[in-house]
Design a protein around this motif. Structure first.
Motif, mmCIF file in Angstrom:
data_model
loop_
_atom_site.group_PDB
_atom_site.id
_atom_site.type_symbol
_atom_site.label_atom_id
_atom_site.label_comp_id
_atom_site.label_asym_id
_atom_site.label_seq_id
_atom_site.Cartn_x
_atom_site.Cartn_y
_atom_site.Cartn_z
ATOM 1 N N ILE A 215 -13.572 -24.522 17.230
ATOM 2 C CA ILE A 215 -13.868 -24.432 18.654
ATOM 3 C C ILE A 215 -15.250 -25.012 18.910
ATOM 4 O O ILE A 215 -16.268 -24.383 18.632
ATOM 5 N N GLY A 216 -15.258 -26.210 19.384
ATOM 6 C CA GLY A 216 -16.504 -26.866 19.774
ATOM 7 C C GLY A 216 -17.488 -26.987 18.648
ATOM 8 O O GLY A 216 -18.501 -26.298 18.617
ATOM 9 N N SER A 217 -17.159 -27.813 17.668
ATOM 10 C CA SER A 217 -18.133 -28.058 16.619
ATOM 11 C C SER A 217 -17.947 -29.477 16.134
ATOM 12 O O SER A 217 -16.859 -30.040 16.222
ATOM 13 N N ASN A 218 -19.013 -30.093 15.661
ATOM 14 C CA ASN A 218 -18.858 -31.436 15.122
ATOM 15 C C ASN A 218 -19.289 -31.503 13.656
ATOM 16 O O ASN A 218 -19.612 -32.555 13.144
ATOM 17 N N PHE A 219 -19.333 -30.365 13.005
ATOM 18 C CA PHE A 219 -19.604 -30.370 11.566
ATOM 19 C C PHE A 219 -18.777 -29.282 10.888
ATOM 20 O O PHE A 219 -18.243 -28.392 11.566
ATOM 21 N N GLY A 220 -18.669 -29.368 9.580
ATOM 22 C CA GLY A 220 -17.934 -28.352 8.822
ATOM 23 C C GLY A 220 -16.488 -28.767 8.563
ATOM 24 O O GLY A 220 -15.954 -29.662 9.214
ATOM 25 N N LEU A 221 -15.885 -28.091 7.579
ATOM 26 C CA LEU A 221 -14.517 -28.423 7.201
ATOM 27 C C LEU A 221 -13.544 -28.187 8.352
ATOM 28 O O LEU A 221 -12.573 -28.924 8.518
ATOM 29 N N GLY A 222 -13.820 -27.167 9.187
ATOM 30 C CA GLY A 222 -12.959 -26.880 10.330
ATOM 31 C C GLY A 222 -12.938 -28.045 11.298
ATOM 32 O O GLY A 222 -11.867 -28.471 11.768
ATOM 33 N N ALA A 223 -14.113 -28.577 11.599
ATOM 34 C CA ALA A 223 -14.208 -29.726 12.509
ATOM 35 C C ALA A 223 -13.507 -30.938 11.904
ATOM 36 O O ALA A 223 -12.821 -31.695 12.602
ATOM 37 N N LEU A 224 -13.655 -31.093 10.592
ATOM 38 C CA LEU A 224 -13.027 -32.227 9.908
ATOM 39 C C LEU A 224 -11.502 -32.125 9.968
ATOM 40 O O LEU A 224 -10.809 -33.140 10.127
ATOM 41 N N ILE A 225 -10.995 -30.888 9.865
ATOM 42 C CA ILE A 225 -9.534 -30.676 9.965
ATOM 43 C C ILE A 225 -9.042 -31.148 11.333
ATOM 44 O O ILE A 225 -8.053 -31.884 11.438
ATOM 45 N N ILE A 226 -9.730 -30.720 12.389
ATOM 46 C CA ILE A 226 -9.349 -31.113 13.749
ATOM 47 C C ILE A 226 -9.396 -32.641 13.890
ATOM 48 O O ILE A 226 -8.450 -33.270 14.380
ATOM 49 N N GLU A 227 -10.493 -33.228 13.426
ATOM 50 C CA GLU A 227 -10.697 -34.671 13.579
ATOM 51 C C GLU A 227 -9.607 -35.455 12.833
ATOM 52 O O GLU A 227 -9.006 -36.381 13.386
ATOM 53 N N ALA A 228 -9.333 -35.043 11.577
ATOM 54 C CA ALA A 228 -8.327 -35.755 10.773
ATOM 55 C C ALA A 228 -6.942 -35.634 11.403
ATOM 56 O O ALA A 228 -6.156 -36.577 11.394
ATOM 57 N N THR A 229 -6.655 -34.452 11.997
ATOM 58 C CA THR A 229 -5.356 -34.257 12.636
ATOM 59 C C THR A 229 -5.195 -35.200 13.830
ATOM 60 O O THR A 229 -4.176 -35.871 13.969
ATOM 61 N N TYR A 230 -6.233 -35.227 14.699
ATOM 62 C CA TYR A 230 -6.148 -36.054 15.908
ATOM 63 C C TYR A 230 -6.056 -37.534 15.581
ATOM 64 O O TYR A 230 -5.482 -38.313 16.340
ATOM 65 N N ASN A 231 -6.614 -37.942 14.453
ATOM 66 C CA ASN A 231 -6.592 -39.357 14.082
ATOM 67 C C ASN A 231 -5.455 -39.697 13.123
ATOM 68 O O ASN A 231 -5.440 -40.785 12.556
ATOM 69 N N PHE A 232 -4.537 -38.780 12.945
ATOM 70 C CA PHE A 232 -3.404 -38.984 12.035
ATOM 71 C C PHE A 232 -3.841 -39.393 10.636
ATOM 72 O O PHE A 232 -3.183 -40.176 9.974
#
Lengths: 271, 264
Positions: A215-232
């Motif tokens: 929820i609203g972060s641009n660092f950490g493994l959680g943020a990376l999970i979100i980013e990787a998902t959105y970018n397939f």
């Protein structure tokens, strides 16, 4: 300490036999994992599953190598949040448990509140904490701490109270003070209960940190999970998930190691 | 360390424990239960008295009242002329429970040391190592309670009770949970320890042979409400051997005790 010193040479002699026995014990698990990985690879190949839907184990392994730098940079914040959350959440839980055991009034007043907080899904609390604490480390640490807090509180209260009436009678016959009963008996007998909770907390604190990062972060493994998902970027997503799991397993192993070191006596079953 | 002869001499003297008109009631109002009603008994210095009775006769309650673990509702208990509370603070007595109640994280030796670490530690004390030897556990000092058998754990508990050199040993069915062979062995050893240390022993049991074999006197209690039925001397010589339990004299005593219990 003298006990330790005495046991060292014996351990040295047994090391080789013990090690091979341990390997034989773990062999089925190792084979099962290898078998499942092979099956996964076969399914991906056999059904020609596109990489963006489910990558093969080989591709995930490759993603580890290609994204090593980005995985590392995002690993450290998550580790930091999880560890700090673990320490804070458990520390507060232990202090509260000690207070509850000494004051029935405190227990009656605050235990229901603790239960209430525990019933709110962590996913629902996360946005509230982000609103309060902003986008930095603070909300993640608080979420990790919250998720650790409750199991430790419940177990520690039980552990501190898990002293047999006969032992309390013994301490009374010995005219022991309340402080002596606490330090000589209650703390020790609570340790197996505490470690049962710490083992749970060692894995949930990582979950807490990752949920916080969603929820609203641009660092950490959680943020990376979100980013990787959105970018397939499925291989990166899988690699990130495995990194998070490895982190949780490492923390769990550390706690188990500390438990084995601190509790050498056989405790009655703790559940 | 006094001799058996010393015991008998002292037994004629002052009382170690004196109970007068003791009533113990639990609860209040409608649900109140009378555990003991008007108990009078004197236990002589250096004596070995066993307490026997059906369940609900209050034998454990009487022992616990002497140990200041149960409040006295009416009457008076004096332990060497003092209240049980004062006697407890002075480590005048030690208590051995049915369960060994060892701290499972402490070694046998550290369990024996426990009384020296809490409650001011008491003034004089015996060597914990020597006590473990006395109870036959030489070489097991560093064993954890989980590594010891039930009988061995109870031996540690006895050593722990003796460490602050109590003048009275209060034992609440200490061998009740053990098998018969272990119990017989510990009975003999308890007699040996009693003769070596000269401690007054009050021993609660629900076993007729145990009560007769150990006791100089058997205090028989009746139930509902708990009261003294009889204070019976056991005319068997010391040192006692297990083989004595096959003698006519011993059987006569146990038969008498059994008859008394049936009337309770």
């Amino acid at each position: 300490m003298s006990q330790l010193a005495k046991s060292v040479p014996r351990v040295g002699l047994q090391t080789r036999a013990a090690r091979s026995a341990r390997w034989r014990e773990r062999l089925p698990a190792v084979l099962a994992v290898l078998g499942l990985l092979g099956l996964w690879q076969l399914v991906v190949w056999g059904f020609s599953v596109p990489t963006y839907i489910a990558p093969s184990p080989g591709q995930v392994l490759l993603a580890f190598d290609e994204n090593a730098a980005i995985l590392w940079t995002n690993f450290w914040p998550t580790l930091f949040e999880a560890l700090l959350g673990f320490v804070c959440g458990n520390a507060v839980a232990i202090v509260l448990a000690v207070w509850f055991v000494h004051s029935q009034l405190a227990e009656r007043a605050f235990y229901p509140i603790a239960v209430f907080i525990n019933t709110i899904p962590i996913i629902a609390i996360a946005p509230i904490l982000v609103l309060i604490f902003g986008n930095g480390f603070a909300p993640k640490i608080v979420i990790a701490a919250l998720i650790c807090f409750f199991p430790t509180l419940v177990n520690m209260v039980r552990g501190l109270k898990a002293v047999s009436p006969a032992t309390l009678d013994l301490m009374r016959v010995l005219s022991a003070s309340n402080a002596e009963v606490f330090w000589k008996v209650r703390i020790q007998s609570s340790l197996p209960f505490l470690f049962a909770a710490l083992k749970i907390a060692s894995t949930t604190c990582v979950i807490g940190a990752i949920v916080g990062e969603w929820i609203g972060s641009n660092f950490g493994l959680g943020a990376l999970i979100i980013e990787a998902t959105y970018n397939f970027r499925a291989p990166l997503l899988y690699a990130t998930v495995f990194t998070a799991a490895l982190l949780a397993v490492s923390l769990f192993s550390l706690v188990s190691f500390a438990e084995a070191r601190l509790i050498r006596w056989k405790a009655p079953a703790v559940h | 360390m006094s001799t058996p002869a010393g015991h008998r001499e002292a037994a004629a003297g002052a009382a170690a424990v004196s109970v007068e008109g003791l009533h113990v009631r639990f609860g209040t109002g409608e649900s109140a239960v009378t555990a003991l009603q008007g108990v009078d008994v004197d236990i002589a210095e250096g004596a070995l008295v066993t307490m026997l009775g059906p369940s609900g006769c209050g034998k454990s309650t009487l022992l616990r009242a002497i140990a200041d673990l149960v409040p006295v509702s009416e009457g008076r208990i004096s332990v060497h002329g003092r209240s049980p509370d004062e006697a407890r603070r002075d480590r005048d007595f030690a208590f051995v429970f049915q369960d060994a109640t060892l701290l499972p994280w402490r070694s046998a030796l550290d369990n024996v040391r426990l009384p020296l670490e809490v409650g001011g530690g008491g003034e004089s004390h015996a060597e914990p190592e020597a006590l473990l030897e006395l109870v036959g556990l030489h070489g097991r000092e560093s064993a954890l309670p989980g590594e010891l058998s039930g009988g061995m754990r109870q031996r540690v508990a006895i050593a722990r009770a003796l460490v602050s050199r109590p003048r009275i040993l209060l034992m609440d069915e200490p061998f009740g949970a053990l098998d018969e062979i272990t119990r017989d062995k510990l009975n003999e050893e308890l007699l040996r320890i009693w003769q070596e240390t000269g401690t007054t022993i009050v021993f609660v049991t629900h076993s007729i042979p145990e009560a007769a074999f150990l006791g100089q006197h058997v205090l028989v209690l009746a139930a509902h409400p708990g009261r003294v039925k009889e204070y019976l001397p056991v005319e068997l010589p010391f040192p006692r051997r297990l083989a004595m339990r096959d003698t006519l004299e011993f059987v006569r005593i146990t038969a008498h005790l059994r008859a008394l219990l049936e009337e309770c």
